[in-house]
Design a protein around this motif. Structure first.
Motif, PDB file in Angstrom:
ATOM      1  N   GLU A   1     -99.393  -5.806  61.343  1.00  0.00           N
ATOM      2  CA  GLU A   1    -101.060  -6.492  62.172  1.00  0.00           C
ATOM      3  C   GLU A   1    -101.017  -8.358  61.071  1.00  0.00           C
ATOM      4  O   GLU A   1    -100.925  -7.756  59.561  1.00  0.00           O
ATOM      5  CB  GLU A   1    -102.176  -5.988  62.067  1.00  0.00           C
TER       6      GLU A   1
ATOM      7  N   CYS B   1     -94.433 -11.609  62.815  1.00  0.00           N
ATOM      8  CA  CYS B   1     -94.301 -10.951  63.665  1.00  0.00           C
ATOM      9  C   CYS B   1     -93.745 -11.499  64.945  1.00  0.00           C
ATOM     10  O   CYS B   1     -93.765 -10.177  65.521  1.00  0.00           O
ATOM     11  CB  CYS B   1     -95.459 -10.230  64.293  1.00  0.00           C
TER      12      CYS B   1
ATOM     13  N   ASN C   1     -99.608  -7.299  66.259  1.00  0.00           N
ATOM     14  CA  ASN C   1     -98.982  -6.421  65.743  1.00  0.00           C
ATOM     15  C   ASN C   1     -97.087  -6.823  66.681  1.00  0.00           C
ATOM     16  O   ASN C   1     -97.925  -7.142  67.270  1.00  0.00           O
ATOM     17  CB  ASN C   1     -98.849  -5.525  65.424  1.00  0.00           C
TER      18      ASN C   1
END
Length: 173
Positions: free
Chosen positions: A109, A126, A153
Motif C-alpha cells: 500500500e 503499485c 495497493n
C-alpha cells in the motif's frame, strides 16, 4: 566556507565507494552484528564490548514484545544499533500458515496522492497509472485538489481521505 563542505562531500563519496569495494573496510567503518542473547542466555562479554547495560537490553526486548528472557532464541545488535530478536517457536505469534489458512496477499500500500499532489513514483510502485487514479477520483466525484490522502495497493484497494476528513474505501480493478 564552500571548500570544507565540498571536501566533506568528496570524503563521504570516497568512503562509500571503498565500502562497496571492500568488505573489510565496510566492517571497519560499520562494524558487524553482535549476538548478545543465545538460547535465552545473555552473553555478558558481548554486552560489555558494546557498553550496553542490562536495563537497556530489557528495554529494547520489551519494545519487541519480549518480557521473558527464556523466550528468546537469539538477540542481535545490528550495525545500526537496533536489536533484532528471534523468539522461540513455542512462544512466537501464531501465523495463519501454522493453522493451514491461506491468506490473500493484498500487496504493497502506497500513498499516491498527498495534499492534492500526485506521486508518479508511488503510482508505478503499485503498478497503477495516472488514468487509473483519475478514474477513482471521478467515480468518487472528488477533484484532485480536494484529496488529502489517497492510498492504493497492488490489489486495487484504495482509501480516500478528503480534506474535510471524510473517508472512503473501495476496490477498483
Amino acid at each position: 566556507g564552500l571548500i570544507p563542505i565540498l571536501v566533506l562531500i568528496a570524503l563521504e563519496v570516497l568512503v562509500s565507494v571503498f565500502m562497496l569495494k571492500s568488505s573489510r573496510f565496510h566492517r571497519l567503518v560499520c562494524g558487524k552484528p553482535v549476538v548478545i542473547i543465545k538460547d535465552g542466555r545473555i552473553i555478558q562479554e558481548n554486552m560489555q564490548e558494546l557498553r550496553m547495560s542490562v536495563e537497556d537490553l530489557f528495554e529494547q526486548l520489551r519494545q519487541k514484545d519480549v518480557f521473558v528472557l527464556s523466550d528468546v532464541t537469539y538477540a542481535i545488535v545490528e550495525t545500526n544499533g537496533t536489536l533484532s530478536v528471534v523468539k522461540k517457536a513455542a512462544v512466537d505469534y501464531l501465523r495463519p500458515s501454522d493453522m493451514g489458512v491461506k491468506v490473500k496477499d493484498e500487496g504493497l500500500e502506497v500513498v499516491v496522492v498527498s495534499d492534492g499532489d500526485l506521486s508518479v513514483g508511488s503510482m508505478h510502485l503499485c503498478g497503477k497509472n495516472e488514468e487509473w487514479i483519475h478514474s477513482i477520483l471521478k467515480s468518487e466525484a472528488v477533484p484532485l485538489p480536494e484529496v488529502f490522502i489517497l492510498t492504493v495497493n497492488t490489489a486495487g484497494q484504495y482509501t480516500l481521505i478528503r480534506r474535510d476528513g471524510s473517508l472512503k474505501k473501495g476496490v477498483k480493478k
